[in-house]
Design a protein around this motif. Structure first.
Motif, PDB file in Angstrom:
ATOM      1  N   SER A  70       0.807  -1.227   0.000  1.00  0.00           N
ATOM      2  CA  SER A  70       0.000   0.000   0.000  1.00  0.00           C
ATOM      3  C   SER A  70       0.836   1.271   0.000  1.00  0.00           C
ATOM      4  O   SER A  70       0.343   2.336  -0.368  1.00  0.00           O
ATOM      5  N   GLU A  71       2.107   1.191   0.428  1.00  0.00           N
ATOM      6  CA  GLU A  71       2.954   2.381   0.469  1.00  0.00           C
ATOM      7  C   GLU A  71       3.760   2.588  -0.809  1.00  0.00           C
ATOM      8  O   GLU A  71       4.453   3.605  -0.953  1.00  0.00           O
ATOM      9  N   VAL A  72       3.713   1.643  -1.749  1.00  0.00           N
ATOM     10  CA  VAL A  72       4.487   1.757  -2.989  1.00  0.00           C
ATOM     11  C   VAL A  72       3.800   2.756  -3.915  1.00  0.00           C
ATOM     12  O   VAL A  72       2.616   2.605  -4.236  1.00  0.00           O
ATOM     13  N   ARG A  73       4.518   3.768  -4.343  1.00  0.00           N
ATOM     14  CA  ARG A  73       3.946   4.859  -5.126  1.00  0.00           C
ATOM     15  C   ARG A  73       4.403   4.891  -6.584  1.00  0.00           C
ATOM     16  O   ARG A  73       3.673   5.334  -7.466  1.00  0.00           O
ATOM     17  N   ASP A  74       5.626   4.461  -6.852  1.00  0.00           N
ATOM     18  CA  ASP A  74       6.230   4.700  -8.171  1.00  0.00           C
ATOM     19  C   ASP A  74       6.179   3.506  -9.111  1.00  0.00           C
ATOM     20  O   ASP A  74       6.632   3.608 -10.256  1.00  0.00           O
ATOM     21  N   PHE A  75       5.683   2.386  -8.639  1.00  0.00           N
ATOM     22  CA  PHE A  75       5.654   1.169  -9.452  1.00  0.00           C
ATOM     23  C   PHE A  75       4.288   0.514  -9.331  1.00  0.00           C
ATOM     24  O   PHE A  75       3.622   0.632  -8.296  1.00  0.00           O
ATOM     25  N   HIS A  76       3.903  -0.208 -10.401  1.00  0.00           N
ATOM     26  CA  HIS A  76       2.547  -0.733 -10.461  1.00  0.00           C
ATOM     27  C   HIS A  76       2.545  -2.144 -11.054  1.00  0.00           C
ATOM     28  O   HIS A  76       3.436  -2.504 -11.838  1.00  0.00           O
ATOM     29  N   PRO A  77       1.549  -2.957 -10.680  1.00  0.00           N
ATOM     30  CA  PRO A  77       1.457  -4.317 -11.233  1.00  0.00           C
ATOM     31  C   PRO A  77       1.446  -4.304 -12.757  1.00  0.00           C
ATOM     32  O   PRO A  77       0.845  -3.439 -13.391  1.00  0.00           O
ATOM     33  N   GLY A  78       2.159  -5.283 -13.325  1.00  0.00           N
ATOM     34  CA  GLY A  78       2.251  -5.396 -14.776  1.00  0.00           C
ATOM     35  C   GLY A  78       3.489  -4.762 -15.362  1.00  0.00           C
ATOM     36  O   GLY A  78       3.859  -5.060 -16.506  1.00  0.00           O
ATOM     37  N   GLU A  79       4.172  -3.877 -14.631  1.00  0.00           N
ATOM     38  CA  GLU A  79       5.390  -3.237 -15.137  1.00  0.00           C
ATOM     39  C   GLU A  79       6.550  -4.228 -15.183  1.00  0.00           C
ATOM     40  O   GLU A  79       6.695  -5.084 -14.302  1.00  0.00           O
ATOM     41  N   ILE A  80       7.393  -4.092 -16.214  1.00  0.00           N
ATOM     42  CA  ILE A  80       8.650  -4.829 -16.292  1.00  0.00           C
ATOM     43  C   ILE A  80       9.738  -3.909 -15.756  1.00  0.00           C
ATOM     44  O   ILE A  80       9.922  -2.792 -16.264  1.00  0.00           O
ATOM     45  N   VAL A  81      10.449  -4.361 -14.736  1.00  0.00           N
ATOM     46  CA  VAL A  81      11.407  -3.506 -14.034  1.00  0.00           C
ATOM     47  C   VAL A  81      12.751  -4.213 -13.899  1.00  0.00           C
ATOM     48  O   VAL A  81      12.856  -5.432 -14.028  1.00  0.00           O
ATOM     49  N   ALA A  82      13.785  -3.419 -13.632  1.00  0.00           N
ATOM     50  CA  ALA A  82      15.108  -3.949 -13.316  1.00  0.00           C
ATOM     51  C   ALA A  82      15.244  -4.048 -11.800  1.00  0.00           C
ATOM     52  O   ALA A  82      14.861  -3.132 -11.083  1.00  0.00           O
ATOM     53  N   VAL A  83      15.783  -5.170 -11.352  1.00  0.00           N
ATOM     54  CA  VAL A  83      15.959  -5.406  -9.923  1.00  0.00           C
ATOM     55  C   VAL A  83      17.452  -5.329  -9.609  1.00  0.00           C
ATOM     56  O   VAL A  83      18.218  -6.191 -10.039  1.00  0.00           O
ATOM     57  N   PRO A  84      17.901  -4.310  -8.875  1.00  0.00           N
ATOM     58  CA  PRO A  84      19.329  -4.207  -8.578  1.00  0.00           C
ATOM     59  C   PRO A  84      19.832  -5.418  -7.786  1.00  0.00           C
ATOM     60  O   PRO A  84      19.109  -5.949  -6.929  1.00  0.00           O
ATOM     61  N   ALA A  85      21.037  -5.835  -8.071  1.00  0.00           N
ATOM     62  CA  ALA A  85      21.644  -6.895  -7.274  1.00  0.00           C
ATOM     63  C   ALA A  85      21.893  -6.427  -5.846  1.00  0.00           C
ATOM     64  O   ALA A  85      21.880  -7.229  -4.909  1.00  0.00           O
TER      65      ALA A  85
END
Length: 396
Positions: A70-85
């Motif tokens: 509920s606190e996540v503001r900048d990302f949304h379900p369905g987005e393809i994102v890069a996950v930092p190591a």
């Protein structure tokens, strides 16, 4: 769900795990799209310290967001994102000062180390707004995958060394990290780069980075022949390395401005110190130096022996690295040594992704094998262990 895990030291396999849940309002559930096994995964399995039972491996990942807190503001379900190591623990009070080790050593290296990693059908990541990264529009996903760890680590080596325009740089090791370090040093204005390595595919990629703005010359340490420049003290090359001799020759005995350690062995640090220049030279290390188990055990026994603890502390054998006193100016050479964990987190990864995109660079060329399916993760890990590929992409 299926997960590829570390069962115990030196043993990996597949197990069934329950689907992860959103444990915190700042977290996300992710579905891996592309993953890549890393030499750090190899270290975790065969060299690392004890981990929790059935720890899921993997920290190099492009993923689809499945669910957000509920606190996540900048990302949304369905987005393809890069996950930092490197995903810092943003709850630590000293995280802004040094997030890589905030609270405890390697605190930012969580995925596949202290929490389940990306080699499973779904995985959880905390602090999504600070740790996930948007991928620039139109960017090839193989290029983005290489940025999450490889490029960030190679760039960290160059950036921590403060490579300047016109510098002569030595990159020791031309695995994927070393190749990324060449890319980073060239981007920062290095005029000459000596890249130390021998694997044919890696050599070809390193040499492809040579152009009018920057000479990239590969030094094959297995075949190179070079003697110490005339007049130099024999101790100027403590390991009698032909690479050191060659660099001293080519720099008129001054040495390289910067040496970036991205691969090698326990003598590599001594070689770097020998061939970096006095006064302002910087040695920047991003390589993992594995422990010598037998020596480390002897060290522990000596330190813990209650019969004569003070004497043992003075005389104990240390599982350490060599620093040549001569090239260190007996401690007064003005040479700077840096030992760094890769930069990470959202801000740094998005910066790196932009640089790669804006300069039309393609680190996806480091990927020399492509597999499909989570069931290929084990083969991919062993291929990395056996050096059968520079990097591997596994489509999930």
């Amino acid at each position: 769900m299926k997960a590829f895990v570390l069962k115990k030291h030196g043993e990996v396999g597949y197990v069934e795990k329950p689907l992860p849940i959103l444990r915190d309002a700042h977290g996300v559930i992710l579905k891996p799209v592309l993953v890549s096994p890393c030499t750090s995964d190899v270290h975790t399995v065969w060299q690392g310290s004890p981990k929790k039972p059935d720890l899921t491996l993997g920290h190099e990942c492009i993923a689809e967001i499945v669910e957000t807190g509920s606190e996540v503001r900048d990302f949304h379900p369905g987005e393809i994102v890069a996950v930092p190591a490197i995903t810092p623990d943003w709850s630590q009070p000293d995280v802004a000062v040094n997030y890589a080790h905030a609270g405890h050593n390697f605190s930012a290296h969580m995925l596949g180390k202290s929490i389940d990693g990306a080699f499973q059908e779904r995985f959880y990541l905390p602090y999504a707004d600070q740790n996930l990264a948007h991928i620039p529009a139109g960017m090839d996903l193989d290029d983005a995958l290489m940025c999450v760890d490889v490029v960030q680590t190679g760039f960290t080596a160059a950036e921590e060394a403060h490579v300047h325009a016109g510098d002569t740089v030595v990159v020791m090791g031309i695995g994927a990290i070393g190749l990324a370090a060449i890319m980073g040093a060239k981007l920062m204005g290095a005029r000459t780069i000596y890249a130390v390595g021998s694997r044919p595919d890696n050599v070809k990629i390193a040499e492809s980075m040579r152009d009018e703005s920057c000479l990239v010359e590969v030094l094959n340490y297995k075949t190179l022949r070079s003697s110490l420049p005339e007049g130099m003290h024999p101790l100027a090359n403590s390991t009698n390395s032909p690479v050191v001799n060659y660099v001293l020759h080519r720099t008129g005995t001054r040495g390289a401005d910067k040496v970036l350690i991205c691969g090698g062995n326990d003598y590599t640090l001594a070689e770097a110190v020998d061939m970096v220049k006095y006064g302002t030279g910087v040695v920047s290390n991003v390589m993992y130096f594995g422990a010598d188990p037998e020596r480390e055990d002897r060290e522990l026994r000596n330190l813990e022996d209650p019969r004569n603890r003070e004497e043992n502390r003075r005389n104990t054998e240390i599982d350490g690295l060599l620093l040549p006193k001569f090239s260190m100016g007996r401690g007064m050479a003005g040479k700077t040594l840096k030992f760094s964990l890769s930069k990470g987190g959202r801000q740094n990864l998005e910066r790196v992704l932009r640089l790669i995109r804006e300069h039309d660079l393609h680190p996806g060329i480091f990927i020399t094998e492509h597999y499909t399916g989570l069931d290929k993760a084990k083969q991919a890990l062993y291929d990395m262990k056996d050096r059968k590929a520079i990097k591997i992409s596994v489509e999930i």
